[in-house]
Design an enzyme around this catalytic site. Structure first.
Site, PDB file in Angstrom:
ATOM      1  N   ASP A  16       0.865  -1.171   0.000  1.00  0.00           N
ATOM      2  CA  ASP A  16       0.000   0.000   0.000  1.00  0.00           C
ATOM      3  C   ASP A  16       0.909   1.230   0.000  1.00  0.00           C
ATOM      4  O   ASP A  16       2.071   1.153   0.414  1.00  0.00           O
ATOM      5  CB  ASP A  16      -0.897  -0.033   1.238  1.00  0.00           C
ATOM      6  CG  ASP A  16      -1.728   1.227   1.382  1.00  0.00           C
ATOM      7  OD1 ASP A  16      -2.496   1.528   0.454  1.00  0.00           O
ATOM      8  OD2 ASP A  16      -1.584   1.911   2.407  1.00  0.00           O
ATOM      9  N   TYR A  46      -0.125   5.051   0.789  1.00  0.00           N
ATOM     10  CA  TYR A  46      -0.335   6.117   1.766  1.00  0.00           C
ATOM     11  C   TYR A  46      -0.465   5.563   3.187  1.00  0.00           C
ATOM     12  O   TYR A  46      -1.349   4.776   3.485  1.00  0.00           O
ATOM     13  CB  TYR A  46      -1.566   6.933   1.384  1.00  0.00           C
ATOM     14  CG  TYR A  46      -1.399   7.615   0.046  1.00  0.00           C
ATOM     15  CD1 TYR A  46      -0.511   8.674  -0.102  1.00  0.00           C
ATOM     16  CD2 TYR A  46      -2.078   7.169  -1.082  1.00  0.00           C
ATOM     17  CE1 TYR A  46      -0.319   9.286  -1.326  1.00  0.00           C
ATOM     18  CE2 TYR A  46      -1.901   7.781  -2.321  1.00  0.00           C
ATOM     19  CZ  TYR A  46      -1.017   8.833  -2.431  1.00  0.00           C
ATOM     20  OH  TYR A  46      -0.815   9.433  -3.650  1.00  0.00           O
ATOM     21  N   ARG A  52      -7.178  11.977   7.175  1.00  0.00           N
ATOM     22  CA  ARG A  52      -6.952  10.590   6.776  1.00  0.00           C
ATOM     23  C   ARG A  52      -8.211   9.742   6.992  1.00  0.00           C
ATOM     24  O   ARG A  52      -8.577   8.929   6.132  1.00  0.00           O
ATOM     25  CB  ARG A  52      -5.790  10.019   7.569  1.00  0.00           C
ATOM     26  CG  ARG A  52      -5.466   8.565   7.257  1.00  0.00           C
ATOM     27  CD  ARG A  52      -5.135   8.361   5.802  1.00  0.00           C
ATOM     28  NE  ARG A  52      -4.661   7.009   5.533  1.00  0.00           N
ATOM     29  CZ  ARG A  52      -4.575   6.476   4.317  1.00  0.00           C
ATOM     30  NH1 ARG A  52      -4.952   7.173   3.259  1.00  0.00           N
ATOM     31  NH2 ARG A  52      -4.116   5.252   4.154  1.00  0.00           N
ATOM     32  N   SER A  74      -2.447   0.686  -4.809  1.00  0.00           N
ATOM     33  CA  SER A  74      -2.969   1.800  -4.022  1.00  0.00           C
ATOM     34  C   SER A  74      -4.298   2.317  -4.545  1.00  0.00           C
ATOM     35  O   SER A  74      -4.611   2.226  -5.734  1.00  0.00           O
ATOM     36  CB  SER A  74      -1.948   2.949  -4.054  1.00  0.00           C
ATOM     37  OG  SER A  74      -2.443   4.109  -3.430  1.00  0.00           O
ATOM     38  N   ASN A  75      -5.062   2.896  -3.611  1.00  0.00           N
ATOM     39  CA  ASN A  75      -6.252   3.653  -3.975  1.00  0.00           C
ATOM     40  C   ASN A  75      -5.896   4.939  -4.713  1.00  0.00           C
ATOM     41  O   ASN A  75      -6.751   5.556  -5.345  1.00  0.00           O
ATOM     42  CB  ASN A  75      -7.050   4.029  -2.721  1.00  0.00           C
ATOM     43  CG  ASN A  75      -7.906   2.897  -2.199  1.00  0.00           C
ATOM     44  OD1 ASN A  75      -8.237   1.964  -2.918  1.00  0.00           O
ATOM     45  ND2 ASN A  75      -8.263   2.965  -0.921  1.00  0.00           N
TER      46      ASN A  75
END
Length: 228
Positions: free
Chosen positions: A9, A11, A45, A122-123
């Site tokens: 991932d 972030y 976040r 990742s998103n």
């Protein structure tokens, strides 16, 4: 089956998501923000993630840059700082230049030296991820940077994890998936990856059907887990 492929991932795992707010808070003229920045960073976040989940289950996908802006706007308004357009612009600019955690370059070099595949899943949108990777100088240490924009839904949808096998042609059992998000590690574990949860904040394990195989406090132990 030995691990051949290490997937990260981005972030909160490779890149410090609090860095944007922390750096802005230390700049001249930001005293009002400095008094609020830890809570704003935390809420930013949290809202960012919540919006990805809600958009996924309601089939209202947008890219990660939009949910990043939406999460920031909510967080600034919650602290009464939403009228400061200059602050908003600065925080968003810094988000494109997030710092990598200190152990990341050496960890990735160890994996590459051992002949393992490395990638981000990742998103994040492709342009955001490209900016972060370049800013942190990690481009030569990653074989691929995979974004959910290719499938149009956020993690932990299984079609996102499918991208790893489609990219590398590997079995699920060959993948070590690493995330700082407990829910992401759980989703990847349920999918069939070997998983490591980087639990920097010493949080409880999420009450979900699947659990991470390993829990670490940082990324320094990843090469050993991967057999590098």
């Amino acid at each position: 089956m030995p691990i051949t492929t290490c997937i990260f991932d981005a972030y909160g795992t490779l890149f410090d998501v609090a860095a944007a707010a922390r750096i802005a808070a230390a700049e001249p003229g930001r005293a009002a923000f400095a008094a609020h920045w830890p809570r704003i960073a935390q809420n930013w976040r949290l809202k960012q993630l919540q919006y990805t989940w809600l958009r996924a289950i309601t089939n209202q996908h947008t890219d990660f840059w939009q949910v990043t802006q939406d999460g920031l706007d909510w967080s600034l308004e919650a602290e009464g700082l939403n009228a400061d357009a200059d602050l908003r612009e600065r925080l968003l600019q810094l988000y494109w230049e997030l710092e990598a955690y200190a152990e990341v370059p050496a960890m990735l070099r160890a994996l590459k030296s051992a002949g393992l595949n490395t990638a981000i899943l990742s998103n994040g949108s492709p342009d955001m991820l490209d900016g972060a990777v370049k800013s942190a100088g990690l481009g030569d240490l990653l074989d691929h940077v995979l974004s959910v924009e290719d499938v149009g839904i956020f993690k932990p949808a299984s079609v996102v994890y499918d991208m790893v096998g489609n990219c590398f042609g590997c079995a699920r059992e060959e993948v070590l998936f690493v995330s700082s998000n407990g829910w992401d590690a759980a989703g990847a574990a349920s999918y069939g990856f070997t998983t490591a949860w980087v639990n920097r904040a010493s949080e409880p394990v999420d009450r979900l059907p699947a659990k991470p195989d390993q829990i670490l406090t940082d990324l320094t132990g990843i090469p050993a887990l991967a057999g590098a």
